[in-house]
Each structure stands twice: as C-alpha cells, then as structure tokens.
Design a protein around this motif. Structure first.
Motif, PDB file in Angstrom:
ATOM      1  N   UNK A  23       0.803  -1.225   0.000  1.00  0.00           N
ATOM      2  CA  UNK A  23       0.000   0.000   0.000  1.00  0.00           C
ATOM      3  C   UNK A  23       0.841   1.283   0.000  1.00  0.00           C
ATOM      4  N   UNK A  24       2.157   1.150  -0.135  1.00  0.00           N
ATOM      5  CA  UNK A  24       3.055   2.313  -0.146  1.00  0.00           C
ATOM      6  C   UNK A  24       3.804   2.452  -1.469  1.00  0.00           C
ATOM      7  N   UNK A  25       3.247   1.922  -2.542  1.00  0.00           N
ATOM      8  CA  UNK A  25       3.924   1.947  -3.840  1.00  0.00           C
ATOM      9  C   UNK A  25       4.260   3.361  -4.312  1.00  0.00           C
ATOM     10  N   UNK A  26       3.378   4.305  -4.066  1.00  0.00           N
ATOM     11  CA  UNK A  26       3.638   5.685  -4.486  1.00  0.00           C
ATOM     12  C   UNK A  26       4.885   6.234  -3.784  1.00  0.00           C
ATOM     13  N   UNK A  27       4.998   5.983  -2.481  1.00  0.00           N
ATOM     14  CA  UNK A  27       6.171   6.452  -1.743  1.00  0.00           C
ATOM     15  C   UNK A  27       7.425   5.716  -2.204  1.00  0.00           C
ATOM     16  N   UNK A  28       7.314   4.427  -2.469  1.00  0.00           N
ATOM     17  CA  UNK A  28       8.466   3.674  -2.957  1.00  0.00           C
ATOM     18  C   UNK A  28       8.957   4.266  -4.276  1.00  0.00           C
ATOM     19  N   UNK A  34      16.395   7.520  -1.777  1.00  0.00           N
ATOM     20  CA  UNK A  34      16.681   8.616  -0.850  1.00  0.00           C
ATOM     21  C   UNK A  34      16.220   8.343   0.570  1.00  0.00           C
ATOM     22  N   UNK A  35      16.382   7.134   1.024  1.00  0.00           N
ATOM     23  CA  UNK A  35      15.956   6.759   2.362  1.00  0.00           C
ATOM     24  C   UNK A  35      17.019   7.199   3.366  1.00  0.00           C
ATOM     25  N   UNK A  36      16.654   7.766   4.503  1.00  0.00           N
ATOM     26  CA  UNK A  36      15.308   8.047   4.961  1.00  0.00           C
ATOM     27  C   UNK A  36      14.796   9.392   4.438  1.00  0.00           C
ATOM     28  N   UNK A  37      13.493   9.498   4.387  1.00  0.00           N
ATOM     29  CA  UNK A  37      12.802  10.744   4.067  1.00  0.00           C
ATOM     30  C   UNK A  37      11.897  11.038   5.252  1.00  0.00           C
TER      31      UNK A  37
END
Length: 82
Positions: A23-28, A34-37
């Motif tokens: 459910x986090x595909x958009x954020x991925x 660029x982790x962390x954000x």
C-alpha cells in the motif's frame, strides 16, 4: 540519532513507514533512492540527514502550525523511463 537527542526539549512522535509494503507503492516510487525521508504531518521535511538545529526549528514550526514543505523533495519516478 538527532531526533532522539532533541526529544526531551522538543517532544515529538516519530514513526517508520515501510515503503516496500504493497500500500506504499507511491512512496516507494518517489523515495526508493533517498531513504530516509522525513515528513511532518504528511508534508515533506528532509532526506538523508538533519542537524539538531534543523530538527528543533522544524518541530517548533509544526507546533506553531507554521510548518511548510522544504525544497528538494526527491522523486525517483521522474528520473526513470518506463
């Protein structure tokens, strides 16, 4: 960690989001390189590193209701060709 170091003087909540969850595909798509954000109330704040001064300023702004999105929000999806 910077946010832990300022917690006593600047109380705040911090939670991690696993951007690989279905459910986090958009954020991925946006943040995978660029982790962390960090977000404040769902508004982009910072990526990679944050100084104690930046942390204190951001938390104070959020408490006052004056927090605004910072420049430099990553978006890997714009860089990739499908």
């Amino acid at each position: 960690d910077v946010l832990d170091s300022v917690r006593e003087d600047q109380p705040h909540s911090l939670y991690a989001v696993d951007i690989t969850d279905d459910d986090k595909q958009e954020w991925f798509s946006k943040y995978k390189y660029d982790i962390p954000v960090l977000h404040v109330n769902d508004i982009y704040w910072a990526k990679h590193r944050l100084s104690a001064e930046e942390a204190i300023a951001g938390i104070e702004e959020a408490c006052k209701g004056s927090f605004e999105m910072r420049q430099g929000e990553p978006d890997a999806s714009r860089l990739e060709h499908n």
